[in-house]
Each structure stands twice: as C-alpha cells, then as structure tokens.
Design a protein around this motif. Structure first.
Motif, PDB file in Angstrom:
ATOM      1  N   SER A  40      65.868  97.561 -12.567  1.00  0.00           N
ATOM      2  CA  SER A  40      66.107  97.174 -11.174  1.00  0.00           C
ATOM      3  C   SER A  40      64.867  96.555 -10.544  1.00  0.00           C
ATOM      4  CB  SER A  40      66.567  98.386 -10.359  1.00  0.00           C
ATOM      5  OG  SER A  40      65.592  99.418 -10.416  1.00  0.00           O
ATOM      6  N   ASP A  41      63.684  96.925 -11.022  1.00  0.00           N
ATOM      7  CA  ASP A  41      62.446  96.365 -10.478  1.00  0.00           C
ATOM      8  C   ASP A  41      62.290  94.881 -10.798  1.00  0.00           C
ATOM      9  OD1 ASP A  41      61.743  98.838  -9.463  1.00  0.00           O
ATOM     10  OD2 ASP A  41      60.541  99.383 -11.212  1.00  0.00           O
ATOM     11  N   ASP A  42      63.015  94.420 -11.830  1.00  0.00           N
ATOM     12  CA  ASP A  42      62.911  93.019 -12.236  1.00  0.00           C
ATOM     13  C   ASP A  42      63.895  92.116 -11.495  1.00  0.00           C
ATOM     14  OD1 ASP A  42      60.998  93.674 -14.277  1.00  0.00           O
ATOM     15  OD2 ASP A  42      62.670  94.444 -15.467  1.00  0.00           O
ATOM     16  N   ILE A  43      64.839  92.719 -10.779  1.00  0.00           N
ATOM     17  CA  ILE A  43      65.874  91.954 -10.089  1.00  0.00           C
ATOM     18  C   ILE A  43      65.526  91.906  -8.598  1.00  0.00           C
ATOM     19  CG2 ILE A  43      68.348  91.746  -9.661  1.00  0.00           C
ATOM     20  CD1 ILE A  43      67.473  91.560 -12.609  1.00  0.00           C
ATOM     21  N   HIS A  44      65.147  90.726  -8.143  1.00  0.00           N
ATOM     22  CA  HIS A  44      64.706  90.594  -6.754  1.00  0.00           C
ATOM     23  C   HIS A  44      65.594  89.682  -5.924  1.00  0.00           C
ATOM     24  CE1 HIS A  44      61.018  92.674  -7.862  1.00  0.00           C
ATOM     25  NE2 HIS A  44      60.846  91.821  -8.856  1.00  0.00           N
ATOM     26  N   SER A  45      66.177  88.681  -6.556  1.00  0.00           N
ATOM     27  CA  SER A  45      66.921  87.706  -5.764  1.00  0.00           C
ATOM     28  C   SER A  45      68.064  87.110  -6.571  1.00  0.00           C
ATOM     29  CB  SER A  45      65.985  86.591  -5.281  1.00  0.00           C
ATOM     30  OG  SER A  45      65.379  85.953  -6.390  1.00  0.00           O
ATOM     31  N   ARG A  46      68.902  86.388  -5.890  1.00  0.00           N
ATOM     32  CA  ARG A  46      70.038  85.714  -6.503  1.00  0.00           C
ATOM     33  C   ARG A  46      69.542  84.759  -7.589  1.00  0.00           C
ATOM     34  NH1 ARG A  46      75.391  84.728  -4.160  1.00  0.00           N
ATOM     35  NH2 ARG A  46      74.751  85.706  -2.196  1.00  0.00           N
ATOM     36  N   GLY A  47      70.153  84.844  -8.744  1.00  0.00           N
ATOM     37  CA  GLY A  47      69.782  83.967  -9.843  1.00  0.00           C
ATOM     38  C   GLY A  47      68.959  84.643 -10.920  1.00  0.00           C
ATOM     39  N   ASP A  48      68.417  85.834 -10.625  1.00  0.00           N
ATOM     40  CA  ASP A  48      67.585  86.529 -11.616  1.00  0.00           C
ATOM     41  C   ASP A  48      68.396  86.922 -12.847  1.00  0.00           C
ATOM     42  OD1 ASP A  48      65.407  86.239 -10.011  1.00  0.00           O
ATOM     43  OD2 ASP A  48      65.336  88.316  -9.313  1.00  0.00           O
ATOM     44  N   ILE A  49      69.574  87.521 -12.627  1.00  0.00           N
ATOM     45  CA  ILE A  49      70.417  87.930 -13.747  1.00  0.00           C
ATOM     46  C   ILE A  49      70.863  86.708 -14.551  1.00  0.00           C
ATOM     47  CG2 ILE A  49      72.701  88.859 -14.343  1.00  0.00           C
ATOM     48  CD1 ILE A  49      70.813  91.052 -13.791  1.00  0.00           C
ATOM     49  N   LYS A  50      71.259  85.681 -13.857  1.00  0.00           N
ATOM     50  CA  LYS A  50      71.690  84.443 -14.521  1.00  0.00           C
ATOM     51  C   LYS A  50      70.576  83.894 -15.404  1.00  0.00           C
ATOM     52  CE  LYS A  50      73.490  79.820 -13.487  1.00  0.00           C
ATOM     53  NZ  LYS A  50      73.868  78.874 -12.393  1.00  0.00           N
ATOM     54  N   GLY A  51      69.339  83.943 -14.896  1.00  0.00           N
ATOM     55  CA  GLY A  51      68.203  83.460 -15.669  1.00  0.00           C
ATOM     56  C   GLY A  51      67.955  84.285 -16.919  1.00  0.00           C
ATOM     57  N   VAL A  52      68.153  85.604 -16.811  1.00  0.00           N
ATOM     58  CA  VAL A  52      67.960  86.480 -17.972  1.00  0.00           C
ATOM     59  C   VAL A  52      68.926  86.110 -19.089  1.00  0.00           C
ATOM     60  CG1 VAL A  52      68.300  88.844 -18.803  1.00  0.00           C
ATOM     61  CG2 VAL A  52      66.981  88.440 -16.722  1.00  0.00           C
ATOM     62  N   PHE A  53      70.203  85.959 -18.746  1.00  0.00           N
ATOM     63  CA  PHE A  53      71.199  85.664 -19.774  1.00  0.00           C
ATOM     64  C   PHE A  53      71.072  84.235 -20.309  1.00  0.00           C
ATOM     65  CE2 PHE A  53      73.050  89.546 -18.235  1.00  0.00           C
ATOM     66  CZ  PHE A  53      73.661  90.077 -19.351  1.00  0.00           C
ATOM     67  N   LYS A  54      70.594  83.337 -19.484  1.00  0.00           N
ATOM     68  CA  LYS A  54      70.355  81.969 -19.950  1.00  0.00           C
ATOM     69  C   LYS A  54      69.250  81.967 -20.998  1.00  0.00           C
ATOM     70  CE  LYS A  54      69.372  77.285 -18.264  1.00  0.00           C
ATOM     71  NZ  LYS A  54      69.085  76.458 -17.056  1.00  0.00           N
ATOM     72  N   LEU A  55      68.196  82.734 -20.738  1.00  0.00           N
ATOM     73  CA  LEU A  55      67.105  82.857 -21.698  1.00  0.00           C
ATOM     74  C   LEU A  55      67.576  83.546 -22.969  1.00  0.00           C
ATOM     75  CD1 LEU A  55      64.063  82.575 -22.334  1.00  0.00           C
ATOM     76  CD2 LEU A  55      63.718  84.807 -21.254  1.00  0.00           C
TER      77      LEU A  55
END
Length: 224
Positions: A40-55
């Motif tokens: 949860s500390d790594d998720i700050h704003s919209r798009g963070d989760i999307k960026g993780v799965f894209k990577l």
C-alpha cells in the motif's frame, strides 16, 4: 496446454501464519521470473497499479506480489475506489496480460471487493492458510531453537502441545520471551512455561475490550 497464464491467487489468513514467508520461499524458487512486490505504501495515485502491470507484462514471465492487499478492501457498493478499477482492468481488461501471475496476501479476505476475490479471470483461487499443525509447530520450534541455547532436556513436542493455534510469529516470540526470563545462558523448561503463560495472558488482554469505570466525571482541569 494452451491455457491463459494470466491468473491470480489470494493467500488469506490471520497475521503471522506465514503468508509472507510462503511468498519469499516461492520467489526464491522461481528465479527465471521477474518479481515485482507492491504494498500500500507504493500506491499513491491513479495510474500506479496500471504502471505496475504494464511493467510486469513487458518483463514477463512475471510474478506481481500484492502485499497486504487491504488497499483493495473498499466494496464498490459502498464507495468506489479507483485502485480497484485499475486492478480489475489490469488483470482482466482489454489489454493482454499474458505471462503475469498475481499473488495477493491479505489478513481480511472477506473485506476485498467481490469483483476481486470472487471472480475467475482475476483471482482464480483463494488459499486459506491457517494456524500450523502440531507437527509443523514442532518443526518451527526446532528451527527457531537453533539460535538459542536451550536445555537438551526440553522436549519441543511437549512445548508444541502447549501452543495450540499459535502462529509461527508467536512461536518465535515464545523463545525470545523465554530467553529474557532465563537467569543464565540456558533456557529451561520453566522459562518456556512462564513465557507461554505470559504470551497467553497478553493475547487474552489484547482481545478484551477496554471498559472505563463508570463514575464521577472529572472536571476540565483534571488529568488521567
């Protein structure tokens, strides 16, 4: 066999049962995979989760570990969370997600949004990790005991029999507590028994609601 490799697994269980330890063991064995750990500390704003799965997709085959996935705990029927929408799209959206396996750990699986915890194609399997069995508790105690000087007369199976429903975290704390109680460099059975009583009482108090005594209200200049 031609099946989709975009799958998800939830590891559910009380704190201290070994969910994180299980994940660490798994990661150490699948060295050919890219591993991305998200809390949860790594998720700050919209798009963070999307960026993780894209990577993860770019570096596949990949394991995405969602540690303490309670940040997915808001039920959309009560309040919609953008993070939930991102996870749903990332795991089962229009964009391909082949070669990415997601493992989420949670203490409160029932609080996760139903579209995440009870929907094949996202998290396909929920594994409930319970308190260790008697045999496992004995093995855990023997493993932890290597770092302590314990009286050879102490039987770990006897200790394990006195720790029913204790998690690995409490078993480790048991030996630390006993070490603090020992009067010399050796942990004896009496030290372990005292430590068991102390931890058991502490757990009882920790789960007992605190009720302040009813009485005369203090004035604004009084302090408790």
């Amino acid at each position: 066999r031609g099946l989709s490799t975009s799958r998800g697994i939830i590891l559910a269980g009380a704190p201290g049962v070994g969910k994180t330890l299980f994940v660490k063991s798994l990661v150490s064995k699948v060295t050919e995979h890219t591993t991305i750990v998200v809390s949860s500390d790594d998720i700050h704003s919209r798009g963070d989760i999307k960026g993780v799965f894209k990577l993860a997709s770019k570096l596949s085959p990949s394991l995405v570990i969602l540690e303490d996935a309670e940040f997915c705990s808001l039920d959309r029927g009560f309040h919609y969370s953008p993070m939930i929408g991102e996870i749903l799209q990332a795991m089962d959206g229009i964009a391909p997600n082949e070669g990415v396996i997601t493992i989420a750990t949670t203490n409160l699986v029932e609080t996760l949004d139903p579209a995440i915890r009870d929907r094949p194609g996202r998290f396909d399997h929920v594994i409930q990790i319970g308190a260790p069995s008697l045999k496992t508790r004995e093995k855990l105690l023997e493993t932890y005991a290597v770092k302590f000087n314990i009286d050879p007369k102490v039987s770990m199976i006897q200790v394990a029999q006195s720790t029913d429903n204790w998690t690995g975290a409490f078993l480790k704390e048991l030996l630390v507590n006993a070490e603090l109680r020992s009067k010399d460099d050796i942990i004896r059975l009496a030290d372990i028994q005292d430590a068991i009583d102390d931890i058991a009482h502490g757990r009882e108090w920790a789960n007992t609601p605190t009720h302040l005594p009813k009485g005369k209200k203090s004035d604004s200049n009084s302090y408790v």
